[in-house]
Design an enzyme around this catalytic site. Structure first.
Site, short mmCIF file in Angstrom:
data_model
loop_
_atom_site.label_atom_id
_atom_site.label_comp_id
_atom_site.label_asym_id
_atom_site.label_seq_id
_atom_site.Cartn_x
_atom_site.Cartn_y
_atom_site.Cartn_z
CB SER A 186 -0.91 0.02 1.23
OG SER A 186 -0.19 0.42 2.36
CG ASP A 201 -4.46 6.88 11.22
OD1 ASP A 201 -5.66 7.19 11.15
OD2 ASP A 201 -3.79 6.54 10.23
N GLY A 258 0.74 5.04 1.38
CA GLY A 258 0.08 6.10 2.14
C GLY A 258 0.66 7.43 1.74
CB ALA A 259 0.12 10.83 3.01
CB ALA A 306 5.32 5.07 5.11
CB VAL A 364 3.45 -0.91 3.42
CG1 VAL A 364 3.61 -2.26 4.07
CG2 VAL A 364 3.30 0.17 4.47
#
Lengths: 386, 270
Positions: free
Chosen positions: B23, B167, B25-26, B28, B30
């Protein structure tokens, strides 16, 4: 199902004309726009593509001497002094001779903003409405910015970064509202820059932020950034601490306080940092925070368009950084406008107001025209979008 | 994701480490990999499909290099330290930290979870709840309620030890079977990128509120019961700690309700 043609134009014309009055801060703006009546607006999500024609866009800024900010009382007086003259000039430029016949709607800023200036302008709007017998529409200032930005850049559903003297918000549209995903917890970015400009005693003409940008460009020591606090908190940010810190640095610089090891060399006492360096560091730091929270919001809503609106949005460096982020992220482009539309103006109020008017959302009684200093972006029901 | 970014990562990891994107994210990206950063291959190659997680914070070209460096380092190190500390708390489940390269923004973590049956996706709480909500299953199955209760316990334990997640969403909770084939799930909390050490009631209240909103927006039809289960689990941890626990629980719950009333900007859907 959005039908933007629900209310036909006055007198069987095939276009709408709206006048917008803006005066929520130190800028007084009057703008007149024209929307052609288009078939595609009968049904569909085309509020970003009204093919707007700008008939006039006039602005007068209340400028204070260096080192001073604008006070509500004086700003309101400025607006009262100039409002009639600007409206007359705008009508003349737009070649409107009979406002009663030609204008469909008068739009005014309902909030958010400074109370006294808002009041002065809304009085002018009410007077015109009664004088010409034209309906009124109250507009949320932030929504005005967003709608104008969408219309100019034709961005259909962007993540909006709204940065100005009074607001710092990251906004995305969802289910009939412009929802705020992140915002400042204390002062706005424009406020931060303006107040730093005041400390530096640099001119307020044309705008403090612009002058800081020019100073930052002259920075000759770009490798050695002055380290400042970096205060992103999730999708929110905080700027008052940064301002207090850089203010204290600037004051030490002017006083030549040699004890300050960040500004002066430990042994020789030579000055290491200039005013230009401080401006550059401040901009780099603040804008990095803004771009970061925008990217977070983009990841959250799965969008790849960004629109920058608001006065600070004219800053070329901010646009550059945002563009770089968009390329890295998804090879997309950033949407930004220039100072005519970024800085508060009457046209944007007219644009958002006319959209509201076309969805039949008008003021029915003068008691609904009360202005308010606090008016959040997500309070507005966005009727004109799918 | 742009090719430049992929090149940046591959260059750092060298071709010896094959990676697969999980995935973006903004902050990091993964990946999964089957190479351990320092153990010899023989020691884990016997294990079938050995898998590890790489969480990489790429350098951002838009910001000044010195800001970028210090941020990457601070955040990676912060997350690694937090994971290390959380791992020592008895009863709390977080992924095991394998390696950390703070200067390059890289974390190696233990791989958790599995793929749910019938193509329902990865075994995070979100997919798990969807699996039970769909296709003839009972959304209030005892297994679901028990799992939610356990999730609540995990969060309670986290807060009781004065840590905050920052989060909490249903996709940041991974479920792992207690034993292969068993129907008992052990929830693991992941992604402490916004985590912090905090004894402030406000932070805990916001944490709970964020989770409630997340459940409400992704599992709206059953949210009420689900949230009730979560809160029961949460409270049980505090209640097991005697009078002090009772007192602290009251404070957290009161603040949670206050935050909810405030409703502020977090009234977002998406």
């Amino acid at each position: 199902m959005v039908n933007l043609n629900a209310v036909p134009p006055k007198n069987g014309r095939d276009y709408y004309i709206a006048i917008g009055l803006e005066g929520s801060a130190n800028k007084l703006g009057v703008g007149i726009i024209k929307h052609p009546l288009l078939n595609k607006h009968d049904d569909g999500d085309y509020s970003h593509d009204c093919q707007v024609e700008i008939l006039s866009n006039i602005r007068d800024t209340y400028v204070t001497p260096p080192g001073e900010g604008f006070l509500p009382r004086d700003t309101a007086r400025h607006h009262r002094n100039w409002c009639v003259r600007l409206i007359k000039k705008a009508l003349e430029e737009a070649k409107i001779i009979h406002p009663t016949l030609d204008i469909d709607v008068i739009c005014f800023t309902k909030g958010p903003g400074m109370g006294a200036p808002l009041h002065s302008v809304v009085i002018a709007a009410r007077t015109c409405s009664l004088l010409w017998n034209v309906p009124l529409v109250g507009v949320n200032h932030c929504v005005g910015h967003i709608e104008m930005g969408r219309e100019i850049t034709k961005a259909k559903n962007p993540v909006v970064l709204y940065v100005s003297g009074g607001n710092t918000q990251v906004i995305a549209y969802s289910e009939k509202r412009y929802r705020i995903f992140g915002e400042t917890l204390d002062i706005a970015i424009g406020n931060c820059l303006d107040r730093f400009a005041r400390t530096l005693k640099i001119p307020n003409e044309p705008s403090p932020g612009y002058n800081i940008e020019q100073l930052a460009k002259q920075c000759s020591n770009k490798e050695n950034l002055v380290e400042l606090p970096y205060t992103v908190k999730g999708m929110d940010l905080s700027m008052s601490g940064i301002l207090a810190y850089i203010d204290s640095l600037a004051k030490d610089l002017f006083k030549e306080n040699k004890k300050n090891k960040i500004l002066f060399d430990k042994e020789s006492g030579e000055q290491k940092v200039t005013v230009e360096d401080l401006c550059y560091s401040l901009q780099e730091n603040l804008f990095a925070m803004l771009v970061e929270i925008t990217e977070r919001a983009m990841a959250h809503v799965n969008s790849d368009q960004v629109l920058i609106v608001g006065g600070v949005g004219c800053n070329v460096r901010l646009q550059e950084m945002m563009a770089q982020m968009c390329i890295d992220r998804s090879n997309s482009k950033v949407h930004a406008t220039d100072s005519r539309f970024c800085i508060d103006n009457g046209v944007m109020i007219a644009q958002a107001g006319l959209l509201q008017y076309r969805m039949n959302d008008v003021v029915k009684d003068l008691s609904e025209t009360v202005v308010t200093q606090k008016f959040r972006t997500d309070e507005v029901f966005v009727d004109w979008r799918e | 994701m742009s090719e430049q970014l992929v090149a940046q990562i591959s260059e750092y990891l060298t071709p010896n480490v094959p990676i697969q994107l999980v995935s973006q994210g903004a902050e990091a990206v993964v990946f999964t990999t089957n190479v351990h950063p320092y153990l010899p291959k023989e020691s884990y190659s016997g294990v079938e499909d050995a898998k590890f997680i790489i969480k990489y914070r790429p350098s951002k070209s838009y910001r000044h290099p010195s800001i970028d460096k210090s941020l990457t380092k601070r955040r990676t190190l912060g997350e690694a330290r937090l994971l290390g500390k959380l791992h020592q708390i008895e009863g709390l489940h977080v992924p095991h930290l394998i390696a950390c390269d703070a200067y390059n923004g890289c974390l190696w973590l233990e791989f958790l979870g599995e793929n749910l049956p019938n193509g329902m996706g990865f075994s995070n709480l979100k997919n798990f709840l969807w699996m039970y909500a769909k296709g003839g299953n009972d959304p209030y199955d005892p297994i679901v309620l028990e799992t939610l209760y356990k999730v609540g316990q995990e969060i309670g334990l986290l807060h009781w030890n004065d840590y905050c997640h920052g989060d909490l969403t249903s996709s940041n909770i991974i479920l792992v079977r207690e034993k292969p084939g068993s129907d008992t799930w052990v929830p693991h909390l992941i992604d402490f990128g916004l985590g912090s050490i905090s004894n402030m009631v406000e932070d805990k209240g916001v944490d709970l509120y964020v989770l409630e909103r997340a459940i409400l927006s992704t599992h709206s039809s059953y949210a009420e019961k689900y949230n009730e289960c979560l809160m029961n689990g949460f409270s049980s941890v505090y209640e097991n700690n005697g009078k002090l626990g009772q007192k602290k629980l009251k404070e957290v719950i009161n603040r949670f309700q206050e935050v909810r009333l405030r409703g502020r900007k977090r009234s977002m859907i998406g």
